[in-house]
Design a protein around this motif. Structure first.
Motif, mmCIF file in Angstrom:
data_model
loop_
_atom_site.group_PDB
_atom_site.id
_atom_site.type_symbol
_atom_site.label_atom_id
_atom_site.label_comp_id
_atom_site.label_asym_id
_atom_site.label_seq_id
_atom_site.Cartn_x
_atom_site.Cartn_y
_atom_site.Cartn_z
ATOM 1 N N VAL A 52 0.864 -1.186 0.000
ATOM 2 C CA VAL A 52 0.000 0.000 0.000
ATOM 3 C C VAL A 52 0.902 1.238 0.000
ATOM 4 O O VAL A 52 1.796 1.366 0.832
ATOM 5 C CB VAL A 52 -0.919 0.008 1.246
ATOM 6 C CG1 VAL A 52 -1.807 1.237 1.252
ATOM 7 C CG2 VAL A 52 -1.738 -1.274 1.321
ATOM 8 N N ASP A 53 0.654 2.150 -0.945
ATOM 9 C CA ASP A 53 1.422 3.391 -1.008
ATOM 10 C C ASP A 53 1.016 4.329 0.135
ATOM 11 O O ASP A 53 -0.113 4.240 0.641
ATOM 12 C CB ASP A 53 1.180 4.095 -2.345
ATOM 13 C CG ASP A 53 1.825 3.379 -3.515
ATOM 14 O OD1 ASP A 53 2.813 2.644 -3.299
ATOM 15 O OD2 ASP A 53 1.333 3.543 -4.650
ATOM 16 N N PRO A 54 1.900 5.217 0.566
ATOM 17 C CA PRO A 54 1.545 6.159 1.631
ATOM 18 C C PRO A 54 0.277 6.944 1.287
ATOM 19 O O PRO A 54 0.155 7.493 0.186
ATOM 20 C CB PRO A 54 2.758 7.088 1.713
ATOM 21 C CG PRO A 54 3.892 6.262 1.206
ATOM 22 C CD PRO A 54 3.285 5.404 0.124
ATOM 23 N N GLY A 55 -0.687 6.942 2.202
ATOM 24 C CA GLY A 55 -1.928 7.669 2.010
ATOM 25 C C GLY A 55 -2.953 6.972 1.137
ATOM 26 O O GLY A 55 -4.062 7.479 0.970
ATOM 27 N N GLU A 56 -2.617 5.829 0.586
ATOM 28 C CA GLU A 56 -3.528 5.110 -0.307
ATOM 29 C C GLU A 56 -4.500 4.264 0.508
ATOM 30 O O GLU A 56 -4.111 3.606 1.467
ATOM 31 C CB GLU A 56 -2.721 4.209 -1.245
ATOM 32 C CG GLU A 56 -3.538 3.485 -2.291
ATOM 33 C CD GLU A 56 -2.683 2.662 -3.233
ATOM 34 O OE1 GLU A 56 -3.066 2.516 -4.402
ATOM 35 O OE2 GLU A 56 -1.631 2.136 -2.792
#
Length: 155
Positions: A52-56
C-alpha cells in the motif's frame, strides 16, 4: 514496479533491516476460477499481492495491484482477513514483515496477462484444482472465498 519509491527511500536510511509494511492481497474470482500469478522472485503461485502506497486506501491498492500485475479490473467486495506475514527475506537481502489486508474481489473486465516484471505467468485456476502454495497464502485465499460477512482476524 517491484519496489515502490517510498520503500527505496526507507532502504537508503535503514539498509536491509526488517521493515514493517502494509500490504494487500486480492483474492480475485471469476465464476469458479481464481486468478493467480507466478511470482518472478520465488517461482511460486500466489494471489495478487502488493504494498500500500503512503496515504492510499487499502481497497484502492488491491484494485490497483490487480490492474498493474494482471491487466484485469476488479470490484473490491469486502475485507476478508487481517494477518501478518512470516518474516521475509527478499532475493536482494531486504527483510520485511507485512501487515496484510486480504480482500475478496470479483473480476469485472480484462484479459488476464502478465502486466509487470513481478510475475512470469498469470492464470485462472479452477477452485477445485489450485496449485501448491504456502499455508499462509492458502489461509488468505480461504478467507477471500468464504461466505463470511466479517473479516477474519488471527489471534
Amino acid at each position: 514496479m517491484p519496489i515502490p519509491p517510498f520503500v527505496l527511500e526507507l532502504r537508503a536510511m535503514v539498509g536491509d533491516h526488517q521493515l514493517w509494511l502494509p500490504g494487500v492481497t486480492a483474492v480475485i474470482v471469476r465464476d469458479d476460477h481464481l486468478l493467480l500469478t507466478l511470482r518472478a522472485d520465488n517461482g511460486q503461485w500466489a494471489p495478487v499481492t502488493g504494498i500500500v502506497d503512503p496515504g492510499e486506501e487499502p481497497g484502492v491498492a488491491a484494485r490497483r495491484e490487480a490492474l498493474e500485475e494482471t491487466g484485469v479490473e476488479v470490484s473490491v467486495d469486502r475485507l476478508a482477513s487481517v494477518s501478518v506475514s512470516p518474516p521475509i527475506t527478499h532475493a536482494n537481502g531486504d527483510k520485511g514483515i507485512y501487515l496484510d489486508l486480504t480482500f475478496a474481489c470479483t473480476w469485472l473486465a480484462g484479459e488476464a496477462r502478465v502486466g509487470d516484471d513481478e510475475n512470469t505467468d498469470v492464470r485462472w485456476w479452477p477452485l477445485d484444482g489450485l496449485p501448491e502454495m504456502s499455508p499462509w497464502l492458502i489461509s488468505r485465499i480461504e478467507a477471500g472465498l468464504s461466505d463470511e460477512t466479517g473479516a477474519r482476524f488471527v489471534s
